[in-house]
Design a protein around this motif. Structure first.
Motif, PDB file in Angstrom:
ATOM      1  N   GLU A 163       0.709  -1.180  -0.248  1.00 57.05           N
ATOM      2  CA  GLU A 163       0.088  -0.318  -0.281  1.00 57.05           C
ATOM      3  C   GLU A 163       0.617   1.759  -0.592  1.00 57.05           C
ATOM      4  O   GLU A 163       0.954   2.089   0.907  1.00 57.05           O
ATOM      5  CB  GLU A 163      -0.733   0.060   1.113  1.00 57.05           C
ATOM      6  CG  GLU A 163      -1.824   1.420   0.874  1.00 57.05           C
ATOM      7  CD  GLU A 163      -2.956   1.258   1.866  1.00 57.05           C
ATOM      8  OE1 GLU A 163      -3.694   0.348   2.527  1.00 57.05           O
ATOM      9  OE2 GLU A 163      -2.782   2.457   2.801  1.00 57.05           O
ATOM     10  N   HIS A 172      -8.898   0.981  -0.476  1.00 56.94           N
ATOM     11  CA  HIS A 172      -8.458   1.781  -0.014  1.00 56.94           C
ATOM     12  C   HIS A 172      -9.591   2.647   0.809  1.00 56.94           C
ATOM     13  O   HIS A 172     -10.599   2.908  -0.483  1.00 56.94           O
ATOM     14  CB  HIS A 172      -7.361   2.217  -0.480  1.00 56.94           C
ATOM     15  CG  HIS A 172      -6.650   3.124   0.338  1.00 56.94           C
ATOM     16  ND1 HIS A 172      -6.571   4.508   0.383  1.00 56.94           N
ATOM     17  CD2 HIS A 172      -5.295   3.255   0.572  1.00 56.94           C
ATOM     18  CE1 HIS A 172      -5.063   4.998   0.572  1.00 56.94           C
ATOM     19  NE2 HIS A 172      -4.244   4.123   1.192  1.00 56.94           N
ATOM     20  N   HIS A 179      -4.185  -1.464   7.077  1.00 54.09           N
ATOM     21  CA  HIS A 179      -5.013  -1.608   8.434  1.00 54.09           C
ATOM     22  C   HIS A 179      -5.116  -2.408   9.213  1.00 54.09           C
ATOM     23  O   HIS A 179      -6.684  -2.311   9.165  1.00 54.09           O
ATOM     24  CB  HIS A 179      -5.483   0.001   7.890  1.00 54.09           C
ATOM     25  CG  HIS A 179      -5.678   1.294   6.838  1.00 54.09           C
ATOM     26  ND1 HIS A 179      -5.852   1.407   5.881  1.00 54.09           N
ATOM     27  CD2 HIS A 179      -4.776   1.981   7.316  1.00 54.09           C
ATOM     28  CE1 HIS A 179      -5.592   2.423   5.404  1.00 54.09           C
ATOM     29  NE2 HIS A 179      -4.718   2.930   5.776  1.00 54.09           N
TER      30      HIS A 179
HETATM   31 ZN    ZN Z   1      -2.923   4.531   1.784  1.00 51.65          ZN
END
Ligand code: ZN
Ligand code: GRE
Length: 319
Positions: free
Chosen positions: A7, A154, A214
């Motif tokens: 990412e 995302h 995340h």
């Molecule tokens: Zn990001």
């Protein structure tokens, strides 16, 4: 140990840099996003990151009118292809898609994978208030499925109605951060995934694979609750809610460099569907690498996180 990071964002002068959630670091972040050469490679070398899979920063081209989004996406993807071609051993590409024009977006994904050699696409949350369970987006999902490449979902800032309902009355910088990386866009990304599940996306697209960052956007923590409550009412689905998550979701670390969410994701999602990422330049590559190296996992699992799972999911050439 080879380290692949999934990412890792860039931008172009045309696209510009995000302002939300980068309090006090706006100029530094913008400069790092624009640098797809020496400065970025130095930061990668310093942290021992061999390969960045590059993606444009949110919202990429998803906020534009359809025709403008198509043109801007093509330019952006062509630019990314040049970056990857200059350092094919250091960079790979996720396509940016003109989601406001779904038919064109599906074709652009085919072009990006077949002609430019990209390994998937990143979608930045909602498209002007519409989510990927909307049947209008089927051409994008079908293209990813047919090509055998994943979509990376995302976060992005919420639509105006959500912003007004949840974040009004707070100081501007606080509201923007609470709506963004402070909480909101992680919760909304998890909600988007669950919308896709209960919207039947994975019944209609049984081979589609989805990545979220995340450490799973809080889904690992709350999956049992979502499954227990949603599965009995989602009677139109072929399977239980948790089954779709287990079979279609991959999780990267992106800036979540603490042990509790890692342990939760490992226990719920499993080591075979977890991958390393930094969220460069929003997070620090050195912090990410220290976290990866310090994880209390067997060596073979660290190798899966660092590169093995990415090589398998993205079908990366081995070095
Ligand atoms: Zn990001
Ligand atoms: C991102 O990943 O796109 C991002 C931002 C702004 C702040 C933090 C962050 O765009 O992770």
């Amino acid at each position: 140990m080879r380290v692949v990071a999934l990412e890792e964002h860039f931008t172009t002068p045309e696209l510009g840099a995000p302002r939300a959630g980068v309090a006090g670091r706006g100029e530094e972040v913008a400069a790092r996003l624009l640098d797809v050469g020496e400065g970025r490679l130095e930061a990668m070398d310093a942290a021992g990151i061999d390969l960045q899979v590059l993606s444009s920063t949110a919202p990429a081209t998803q906020h534009l009118p359809p025709a403008a989004s198509v043109d801007a996406s093509r330019r952006l993807n062509d630019q990314l292809a040049e970056v990857v071609a200059a350092h094919p051993d250091r960079f790979a590409g996720f396509a940016s898609l003109p989601t406001p024009a779904p038919e064109e977006a599906g074709k652009e994904l085919v072009r990006c994978v077949e002609e430019l050699g990209f390994v998937g696409a990143m979608v930045h949350g909602h498209t002007q208030g519409r989510f990927l369970d909307d049947p209008g987006f089927a051409p994008i999902l079908a293209a990813a499925e047919d090509l055998g490449v994943p979509l990376y979902l995302h976060p992005t800032l919420p639509p105006p109605a959500v912003r007004d309902a949840y974040y009004a009355g707070l100081p501007e910088a606080v509201a923007a951060t609470l709506a963004g990386p402070g909480w909101g866009w992680h919760a909304e990304t998890a909600l988007h995934v669950l919308r896709m599940v209960v919207g039947g996306v994975f019944d209609r697209h049984p081979r589609l694979q989805l990545i979220v960052g995340h450490m799973g956007e809080n889904l690992p923590f709350s999956l049992a609750r979502a499954d227990a409550t949603l599965s009995p009412v989602a009677t139109h689905l072929a399977r239980r809610v948790a089954d779709y998550v287990h079979e279609h979701l991959w999780v990267t670390m992106s800036a979540y460099f603490t042990l509790p969410p890692f342990e939760c994701a490992r226990s719920v999602i499993g080591i075979d569907r977890m991958l390393f990422s930094v969220d460069y330049p929003f997070a620090d590559p050195l912090a990410g690498r220290r976290f990866l190296d310090g994880l209390p996992v067997p060596p073979a699992d660290r190798e899966k996180l660092a590169h093995g799972n990415a090589e398998r999911l993205l079908r990366l050439p081995l070095p």
